[in-house]
Design an enzyme around this catalytic site. Structure first.
Site, PDB file in Angstrom:
ATOM      1  N   GLU A 211     -43.663 -42.333  33.061  1.00 54.14           N
ATOM      2  CA  GLU A 211     -42.460 -42.811  33.945  1.00 54.14           C
ATOM      3  C   GLU A 211     -42.346 -43.937  34.475  1.00 54.14           C
ATOM      4  OE1 GLU A 211     -41.682 -38.749  35.768  1.00 54.14           O
ATOM      5  OE2 GLU A 211     -42.181 -37.902  33.048  1.00 54.14           O
TER       6      GLU A 211
ATOM      7  N   GLU B  48     -43.503 -35.236  27.539  1.00 53.73           N
ATOM      8  CA  GLU B  48     -44.146 -34.412  28.456  1.00 53.73           C
ATOM      9  C   GLU B  48     -42.446 -33.558  27.957  1.00 53.73           C
ATOM     10  OE1 GLU B  48     -43.951 -35.198  32.332  1.00 53.73           O
ATOM     11  OE2 GLU B  48     -45.457 -36.407  32.540  1.00 53.73           O
TER      12      GLU B  48
END
Length: 683
Positions: free
Chosen positions: A254, A483
């Site tokens: 991220e 994810e």
């Protein structure tokens, strides 16, 4: 009918790729399923057990003398956890290895004890058919800016004092704020708008452009940080290069641009950024960090918008500085203090245009891709077979790859969550919202879906968009959803009291349905061996783990039959929403997948593929014992024949090469009932 000597989900095979598909050495298409291991790996194990609700005024700040040995779990417990994950068909592990875990002692000082531990852990994986991805995990840059990832000394390189982040509002760190009355969990993502995190990401990706006058040891901050980040993982790649279970290295979990690309510095866009709790503007953050008190807006949860302003309050009345030697952004002329002592912006467009040329900045083109290319080249200089996973910015489209970018073994690896349900921690299957649509300019009416079917349609469409964006921008590359998951503390944690996870099952089923129908490989978030009902995954109030030690103890005692915890009966103890997680999937396909769908109510699975594999005619489907154990499996096939080996949890489909091949093969599998007794069945 001949059978392979391993189960469908056993990944002890060479994994290559052709276009958008992973393949084994026989040319069969691989659809990979796995899990992140684990959330608590973001935190050290020593000098005291890492958990963000704990705080020691001395040990917490001693960031150079920590250890991550036994993250994700002690070696002596590995057999239990790997056996469980293998039995659950989750044989691709995204293994969290934060930068801090490798290089916490100081620049160039690697924790060889921890790397030795990782080697021993990964060496065990082939016994269970498991492969892993090394994930350089980070959230909001570092533990000391409210998340995880980078070593504490990186702030010293930038001139920031981590002990002053709370007073200056530079970061919200749960460890230093874990007292009654503070904001609820889910405040941690607001650090992406705070001084510490935004400054570090900006310096890491673009310090040479936006802060060229700030150096460390006669080197630019950007180059110093880039060099040590890349070298740390190149060193790890070398130490692990002989281990067959290591499939890939990710670039960064991220990634975030910090201030890069902001069109103005007097506010944050509430659509693209979470404003919750104390919400200083960029200019206010600069002033606070420089010791100037500010009256900032305080946001609370609301609906239909996630948050709204509630009130304001004064921060940093003590006039504390977050800097050791002055604000880097004041030094570079971004802002100043006028004659009345009021902070003023000098150049509100500083981070959206190149300071020297005035040209519009592109985070992806100017900063992200060049660094990703350097990282991938370094990792593959150790072993060219390593895949490298590249993630886009959160909730944004991926970068556009051209002929100058590093394409070899690069994998598109986005993340996806139902941000609405994650933020509110509520789901009842009656109504869901397409946050992706809203962020891309849609209206709330077109972004609202009703019922379980609506949730599936909603999520399927969002995942389809992400997949298509990857193929369009990055080219014909495989996709692994790195994810995806659900919070288990939904609906005021009612399931922890009554053990009724019905809403959770509907939620997870809708998500995995969206993934399987889009034919995407994925690793769920997450499997945490320390999860409990009170503190969840022990990191910032999150509770996503599909396994809970508390539930495991309760399950085992509920039906203790004297057998081992690893017997078939007990392998599911501690599992949460397994009804949705454990589902059939075509793991190895003798051709090109076309469609897949599992009906959780009827336990019927349907899979179609084009039989165009040259090296094998055997397709292997994982059939979880959890749903199908000790039952008669019914199959209907349009071509070829099936057989089932319960011990391997595998349904095998085969056809003869010399048979005229149809354009499409469809396999439908379910449980034999009295109504379907006349259909084909296999035992």
């Amino acid at each position: 009918m001949t059978h392979p000597d391993r189960s469908a989900h056993d990944l002890n095979v060479p994994i290559q790729h052709s276009g958008r598909w992973f393949q084994d050495n026989l040319g069969r298409t691989l659809l990979l399923r796995g899990i992140n291991v684990c959330g608590s790996s973001k935190l050290p194990t020593r000098p005291y057990p890492g958990s963000t609700h704990l705080y020691d005024d001395i040990l917490f700040w001693d960031h150079r003398n920590v250890s991550f040995v036994n993250r994700p779990f002690p070696l002596e417990d590995a057999h239990e956890h790997f056996s469980r994950l293998s039995a659950w068909g989750l044989t691709l592990i995204r293994l969290l290895v934060p930068w801090e875990s490798i290089e916490h002692e100081g620049p160039g000082c690697y924790d060889e004890e921890y790397i030795d531990y990782l080697r021993q852990l990964i060496e065990m994986m082939p016994r269970y058919g498991i492969k892993c991805i090394i994930d350089p995990h980070q959230d909001t840059w570092s533990r000391f800016s409210g998340g995880s990832g980078a070593p504490g000394w990186t702030f010293e390189v930038a001139g920031l004092n981590i002990k002053h982040f709370k007073e200056t509002g530079a970061a919200y760190v749960h460890n230093t704020n874990a007292v009654p009355g503070d904001p609820l969990p889910m405040v941690w993502p607001t650090n992406y708008t705070k001084l510490a995190s935004c400054t570090m990401f900006t310096l890491f990706f673009a310090g040479d452009t936006f802060a060229p006058h700030r150096t460390y040891q006669s080197q630019s901050i950007q180059q110093f940080l880039n060099h040590h980040f890349i070298e740390a993982y190149r060193h790890l790649a070398e130490r692990l290069s002989d281990l067959e279970a290591v499939l890939a290295f990710e670039f960064m979990n991220e990634p975030h641009p910090g201030y890069i690309g902001l069109d103005h510095l007097d506010s944050f866009d509430p659509i693209m950024n979470l404003l919750f709790g104390d919400s200083p503007t960029p200019l206010q953050s600069f002033a606070l960090g420089d010791g100037i008190p500010q009256t900032v807006d305080v946001y609370i949860k609301s609906w239909p918008f996630p948050t709204k302003k509630s009130h304001d309050r004064v921060i940093n009345a003590s006039q504390t500085s977050a800097w050791f030697s002055g604000c880097v952004w004041k030094e570079h002329g971004v802002w100043t203090v006028d004659d009345q002592g009021v902070p003023r912006l000098v150049n509100t467009h500083y981070f959206s245009k190149h300071p020297k040329t005035g040209e519009k900045i592109s985070f992806y083109e100017d900063f992200y891709k060049p660094l990703v290319n350097r990282y991938v080249a370094a990792i593959q200089s150790v072993k060219k077979e390593y895949y490298c996973l590249v993630e886009p910015l959160a909730n944004e489209k991926p970068p556009v790859y051209n002929e100058h970018d590093h394409h070899h073994n690069v994998i598109f690896s986005p993340h996806w969550y139902d941000l609405d349900s994650v933020f509110y921690k509520k789901f009842n299957a009656r109504m869901t919202h397409d946050v992706q649509c809203l962020q891309r300019g849609g209206n709330v009416f077109s972004a609202t879906y009703f019922g379980k079917r609506g949730a599936k349609k909603n999520y399927r469409g969002q995942i389809k968009n992400i997949k298509e964006d990857g193929l369009l921008n990055m080219g014909e590359k495989p996709c692994i959803m790195g994810e995806v998951g659900i919070p288990m503390d939904l609906n005021n944690k009612m399931a922890f009291e009554d053990d009724n996870y019905e809403n959770h099952v509907h939620f997870m089923d809708a998500i995995i349905y969206a993934l399987e129908t889009n034919l995407i490989s994925f690793t769920l978030w997450n499997y945490d061996v320390f999860n409990d009902h009170e503190y969840g995954d022990h990191w910032n109030g999150e509770n996503f783990s599909i396994y809970s030690v508390k539930k495991s103890e309760e399950d085992y005692m509920r039906h203790d039959d004297g057998n081992s915890k690893l017997s078939k009966k007990h392998l599911y103890d501690g599992g949460r929403v397994l009804e949705a997680v454990l589902r059939p999937y075509a793991a190895k396909v003798a051709g090109t997948p076309v469609s897949a769908e599992f009906n959780i109510d009827t336990l019927q699975y349907t899979f179609s593929f084009i039989p165009d594999c040259k090296g094998s005619t055997t397709t292997e489907i994982f059939v979880p014992y959890f749903h199908y154990g000790n039952k008669t499996i019914k199959t209907d096939v349009s071509f070829g024949r099936c057989s089932y080996i319960e011990e391997f949890q595998t349904l095998y489909h085969q056809y003869e090469l010399n048979d005229p091949l149809p354009k499409l093969v469809t396999i439908t599998m379910g449980i034999l009932t009295t109504e379907s007794a006349n259909s084909c069945s296999v035992m």
